[in-house]
Design a protein around this motif. Structure first.
Motif: not given
Length: 205
Positions: A25-28, A32-39, A45-49
């Motif tokens: 999930a983190a890789g996706a 999509e967003r780049g490092f800075k914009k990924t939270t 949420r993407r991983a469902g945990v």
């Protein structure tokens, strides 16, 4: 009360499955967003945990990013070697397998395209790991070229130079069909045509 036999092993397996799900999930998200914009919220949420579980596994965003990169590079090398090894008796088939494996892999692990595009200076930050993986890939290609020359199926070329060109061709295709902020989906006809032209150019007679 005694622990049920195998309970601890099952618990560890489930924990590892969740950890791998978080990594994917983190890789996706990073792709999509780049490092800075990924939270971390987005990753959870993407991983469902829960976000707490993400922090439990990795501690912070930099740590999870590093884990994604290291895991991705390792798996990419493993897949490339495996695909190529399956046709070692056919140098031209081996070159095809080595070349095509990266496109299959990046579609499943899109964060690696950040290096090809050098987004956010990541190529410099993780230069040592990327250089090592690329060198292993080119070394494998060079060995295949040498074997093909020896077996009389590849023209007498400079194996090292041609391996470098082969690698650069692959990277150019990886980048060409990768839009910023989107998961790569490659046009296989374009890739196959490029590969066919390259192979015909080096094939003997």
């Amino acid at each position: 009360m005694p622990t049920e036999p195998g309970y601890e092993a099952r618990r560890k397996q489930e924990s590892e499955r969740k950890r791998l799900r978080v990594l994917q999930a983190a890789g996706a998200c990073f792709a999509e967003r780049g490092f800075k914009k990924t939270t971390m919220d987005a990753v959870a949420r993407r991983a469902g945990v829960s976000k707490g579980l993400v922090f439990h596994f990795f501690g912070n965003k930099q740590a999870i990013f590093s884990a994604v990169i290291e895991d991705g590079l390792r798996q990419w090398s493993t897949l490339s070697e495996y695909r190529a090894s399956s046709v070692e008796d056919d140098p031209l088939g081996e070159l095809r397998a080595l070349f095509l494996a990266s496109f299959d892999f990046v579609e499943q692990h899109p964060v690696l395209i950040l290096f090809a595009r050098d987004d956010e200076g990541l190529g410099q930050q993780y230069r040592k790991q990327v250089v090592l993986c690329n060198r292993r890939w080119r070394d494998r290609a060079q060995r295949i070229f040498k074997r093909g020359i020896r077996d009389g199926v590849i023209r007498d070329v400079d194996a090292r130079q041609v391996a470098t060109i082969f690698h650069r061709t692959q990277v150019a295709l990886l980048i060409a069909e990768s839009r910023h902020g989107a998961i790569p989906r490659y046009d296989r006809a374009t890739i196959e045509t490029t590969l066919d032209i390259f192979i015909r150019g080096i094939q003997r007679g």
